[in-house]
Design a protein around this motif. Structure first.
Motif, PDB file in Angstrom:
ATOM      1  N   SER A  93      90.198  59.274   3.433  1.00 28.68           N
ATOM      2  CA  SER A  93      90.551  60.563   3.012  1.00 28.68           C
ATOM      3  C   SER A  93      91.348  61.458   4.013  1.00 28.68           C
ATOM      4  CB  SER A  93      89.388  61.401   2.623  1.00 28.68           C
ATOM      5  OG  SER A  93      88.547  60.858   1.547  1.00 28.68           O
ATOM      6  N   ILE A 141      94.476  69.681   9.940  1.00 28.91           N
ATOM      7  CA  ILE A 141      93.784  69.091   8.779  1.00 28.91           C
ATOM      8  C   ILE A 141      93.049  67.659   9.269  1.00 28.91           C
ATOM      9  CG2 ILE A 141      95.459  68.065   7.205  1.00 28.91           C
ATOM     10  CD1 ILE A 141      92.646  70.480   6.128  1.00 28.91           C
ATOM     11  N   GLU A 167      91.214  70.629  -2.820  1.00 28.51           N
ATOM     12  CA  GLU A 167      91.069  69.327  -3.322  1.00 28.51           C
ATOM     13  C   GLU A 167      89.767  68.613  -2.805  1.00 28.51           C
ATOM     14  OE1 GLU A 167      92.564  65.903  -4.994  1.00 28.51           O
ATOM     15  OE2 GLU A 167      93.504  67.478  -4.770  1.00 28.51           O
ATOM     16  N   ALA A 204      89.132  67.410   8.897  1.00 34.21           N
ATOM     17  CA  ALA A 204      88.563  66.581   7.994  1.00 34.21           C
ATOM     18  C   ALA A 204      87.964  65.368   8.684  1.00 34.21           C
ATOM     19  CB  ALA A 204      89.820  65.964   7.155  1.00 34.21           C
ATOM     20  N   VAL A 248      87.918  73.239   5.858  1.00 34.69           N
ATOM     21  CA  VAL A 248      87.371  72.011   5.198  1.00 34.69           C
ATOM     22  C   VAL A 248      86.018  72.410   5.022  1.00 34.69           C
ATOM     23  CG1 VAL A 248      86.426  69.660   5.803  1.00 34.69           C
ATOM     24  CG2 VAL A 248      88.791  70.232   6.340  1.00 34.69           C
ATOM     25  N   ALA A 274      94.368  63.977   2.955  1.00 30.89           N
ATOM     26  CA  ALA A 274      94.440  65.384   3.088  1.00 30.89           C
ATOM     27  C   ALA A 274      95.792  65.745   3.712  1.00 30.89           C
ATOM     28  CB  ALA A 274      92.959  65.635   4.141  1.00 30.89           C
ATOM     29  N   ILE A 283      88.850  70.325   0.904  1.00 30.58           N
ATOM     30  CA  ILE A 283      89.812  70.880   1.688  1.00 30.58           C
ATOM     31  C   ILE A 283      90.340  72.000   0.846  1.00 30.58           C
ATOM     32  CG2 ILE A 283      90.272  68.910   3.148  1.00 30.58           C
ATOM     33  CD1 ILE A 283      92.801  68.693   1.591  1.00 30.58           C
TER      34      ILE A 283
END
Length: 134
Positions: free
Chosen positions: A22, A50, A14, A54, A82, A26, A68
């Motif tokens: 974001s 994550i 994604e 991120a 990431v 995520a 990701i």
């Protein structure tokens, strides 16, 4: 959300804007994937990992987007990654009690079985693996 095959392993990828908004997206993507793969036991730690990866990319990378990926390595193992356009590698630090920043990779290290960085010609991929212990 795009789906790809990588050496036979299911991969979900994604692209997200490089903005702090974001991070919850995520987390949601990762939780949905783990539920779909019947690995809900990994969801809480995976969401934390994550989030840290991120956030690091959002704060330190260049360009307008990050990517990701969630890869199912085997029946009980997933790799979260990431990808960003910064060549600056993450550092595992030992911040003291008064430091506001610098704990992210320590959290990733504590929650995962292993983690690392792949240098790319235009940036890097920071990844971490989690394994269901049941």
């Amino acid at each position: 959300m795009s789906r790809a095959r990588l050496a036979g392993a299911p991969v979900v990828s994604e692209v997200l804007p490089r903005e702090l908004e974001s991070v919850p997206v995520a987390r949601h993507v990762v939780r949905d994937i783990l539920d779909h793969w019947d690995l809900p036991e990994l969801a809480q730690d995976a969401e934390t990992v994550i989030s840290e990866l991120a956030t690091n990319a959002i704060l330190h990378a260049r360009m307008a987007a990050i990517r990701i990926t969630v890869t199912r390595v085997d029946e009980r193992t997933v790799r979260l990654a990431v990808i960003d356009r910064s060549r600056v590698l993450p550092v595992l630090r030992s911040p003291d009690a008064h430091d506001v920043h610098g704990r992210g990779m320590g959290i990733v290290d504590a929650l995962t079985r292993c983690w690392g960085t792949d240098r790319l010609p235009w940036g890097k991929r920071v990844w971490a693996e989690l394994r269901d212990q049941r």
